[in-house]
Design a protein around this motif. Sequence first.
Motif, PDB file in Angstrom:
ATOM      1  N   ALA A  55       0.804  -1.218   0.000  1.00  0.00           N
ATOM      2  CA  ALA A  55       0.000   0.000   0.000  1.00  0.00           C
ATOM      3  C   ALA A  55       0.840   1.273   0.000  1.00  0.00           C
ATOM      4  N   GLU A  56       1.976   1.250   0.653  1.00  0.00           N
ATOM      5  CA  GLU A  56       2.724   2.485   0.854  1.00  0.00           C
ATOM      6  C   GLU A  56       3.143   3.186  -0.446  1.00  0.00           C
ATOM      7  N   PRO A  57       3.670   2.500  -1.450  1.00  0.00           N
ATOM      8  CA  PRO A  57       4.037   3.225  -2.678  1.00  0.00           C
ATOM      9  C   PRO A  57       2.848   3.911  -3.352  1.00  0.00           C
ATOM     10  N   ALA A  58       1.697   3.261  -3.379  1.00  0.00           N
ATOM     11  CA  ALA A  58       0.515   3.866  -4.001  1.00  0.00           C
ATOM     12  C   ALA A  58       0.042   5.072  -3.200  1.00  0.00           C
ATOM     13  N   LEU A  59       0.065   4.965  -1.880  1.00  0.00           N
ATOM     14  CA  LEU A  59      -0.338   6.094  -1.045  1.00  0.00           C
ATOM     15  C   LEU A  59       0.641   7.254  -1.186  1.00  0.00           C
ATOM     16  N   ALA A  60       1.934   6.936  -1.247  1.00  0.00           N
ATOM     17  CA  ALA A  60       2.936   7.995  -1.427  1.00  0.00           C
ATOM     18  C   ALA A  60       2.722   8.703  -2.761  1.00  0.00           C
ATOM     19  N   ALA A  62      -0.129   9.009  -4.343  1.00  0.00           N
ATOM     20  CA  ALA A  62      -1.362   9.802  -4.240  1.00  0.00           C
ATOM     21  C   ALA A  62      -1.119  11.094  -3.451  1.00  0.00           C
ATOM     22  N   VAL A  63      -0.437  10.981  -2.330  1.00  0.00           N
ATOM     23  CA  VAL A  63      -0.145  12.165  -1.522  1.00  0.00           C
ATOM     24  C   VAL A  63       0.795  13.086  -2.289  1.00  0.00           C
ATOM     25  N   GLY A  64       1.806  12.502  -2.923  1.00  0.00           N
ATOM     26  CA  GLY A  64       2.730  13.299  -3.721  1.00  0.00           C
ATOM     27  C   GLY A  64       2.029  14.018  -4.855  1.00  0.00           C
ATOM     28  N   GLY A  65       1.039  13.350  -5.459  1.00  0.00           N
ATOM     29  CA  GLY A  65       0.267  13.985  -6.519  1.00  0.00           C
ATOM     30  C   GLY A  65      -0.505  15.199  -6.018  1.00  0.00           C
ATOM     31  N   LEU A  66      -1.052  15.088  -4.819  1.00  0.00           N
ATOM     32  CA  LEU A  66      -1.756  16.234  -4.226  1.00  0.00           C
ATOM     33  C   LEU A  66      -0.809  17.408  -3.980  1.00  0.00           C
ATOM     34  N   LEU A  67       0.385  17.074  -3.512  1.00  0.00           N
ATOM     35  CA  LEU A  67       1.337  18.109  -3.128  1.00  0.00           C
ATOM     36  C   LEU A  67       2.187  18.600  -4.288  1.00  0.00           C
ATOM     37  N   GLY A  68       2.226  17.820  -5.361  1.00  0.00           N
ATOM     38  CA  GLY A  68       3.128  18.150  -6.460  1.00  0.00           C
ATOM     39  C   GLY A  68       4.575  17.861  -6.099  1.00  0.00           C
ATOM     40  N   GLN A  95     -10.593  20.040  -2.078  1.00  0.00           N
ATOM     41  CA  GLN A  95     -11.121  19.264  -0.957  1.00  0.00           C
ATOM     42  C   GLN A  95     -11.563  17.878  -1.413  1.00  0.00           C
ATOM     43  N   THR A  96     -12.158  17.816  -2.589  1.00  0.00           N
ATOM     44  CA  THR A  96     -12.608  16.531  -3.121  1.00  0.00           C
ATOM     45  C   THR A  96     -11.422  15.590  -3.316  1.00  0.00           C
ATOM     46  N   ALA A  97     -10.356  16.104  -3.912  1.00  0.00           N
ATOM     47  CA  ALA A  97      -9.160  15.285  -4.126  1.00  0.00           C
ATOM     48  C   ALA A  97      -8.529  14.890  -2.795  1.00  0.00           C
ATOM     49  N   LEU A  98      -8.477  15.828  -1.860  1.00  0.00           N
ATOM     50  CA  LEU A  98      -7.918  15.553  -0.539  1.00  0.00           C
ATOM     51  C   LEU A  98      -8.708  14.471   0.179  1.00  0.00           C
ATOM     52  N   ARG A  99     -10.035  14.587   0.167  1.00  0.00           N
ATOM     53  CA  ARG A  99     -10.874  13.583   0.842  1.00  0.00           C
ATOM     54  C   ARG A  99     -10.632  12.187   0.282  1.00  0.00           C
ATOM     55  N   ALA A 100     -10.500  12.084  -1.017  1.00  0.00           N
ATOM     56  CA  ALA A 100     -10.268  10.768  -1.631  1.00  0.00           C
ATOM     57  C   ALA A 100      -8.961  10.161  -1.125  1.00  0.00           C
ATOM     58  N   VAL A 101      -7.913  10.965  -1.053  1.00  0.00           N
ATOM     59  CA  VAL A 101      -6.620  10.453  -0.576  1.00  0.00           C
ATOM     60  C   VAL A 101      -6.683  10.129   0.914  1.00  0.00           C
TER      61      VAL A 101
END
Length: 132
Positions: A55-60, A62-68, A95-101
Motif C-alpha cells: 500500500a505504501e508506494p501507491a499512497l505515497a 497519491a499524496v505526492g500527486g496532491l502536493l506536487g 477538498q474533493t481530491a484531498l478527501r479521496a486520498v
Amino acid sequence: MINDDPGARDLVAIALHSFREAILPVVPAEQRFTALMIANALGTAERELTAGTRAEPALAAAVGGLLGEDGDLPTLLPRLCAAIGAGRFDAPDRQTALRAVLKDITRARLAVSNPKRLAAEGQGDERRGDGR
C-alpha cells in the motif's frame, strides 16, 4: 546462494499460528485477556508487514500527486498536514481530491489495525446505499 530462511512476515505468521493453536487453548481464564492482546499484536504486526509493502508506494504517489512532490510516505504525510493547515486544500475541487486520498490512507491503516471494522464498514455501505 538462495536464502530459504523465513522472513519477518513469515516468522510472525508462524508465531501467531503457534500461539493461537498451542498456547491460547491452555491459558488460564485470568490470563486470557493478556493472551488475546498478544495474539492481536502479532496479527497486527503480520498485517503491517504484509500490507505495508503493497500500500505504501501507491499512497505515497497519491499524496505526492496532491502536493506536487515526490517522496516516501513518512516524508510526505507531515508535508500534507502542513499544506492542509496552510489552506492549500480549501477550494472545493481540492477538498474533493484531498478527501479521496485521506479515505485511501484511512482504509490502508484500517486494513492493518482493524480489518474487521473495515469489512463491517464495507457491508454498511451496501446496506445504506448512499456510497458513504
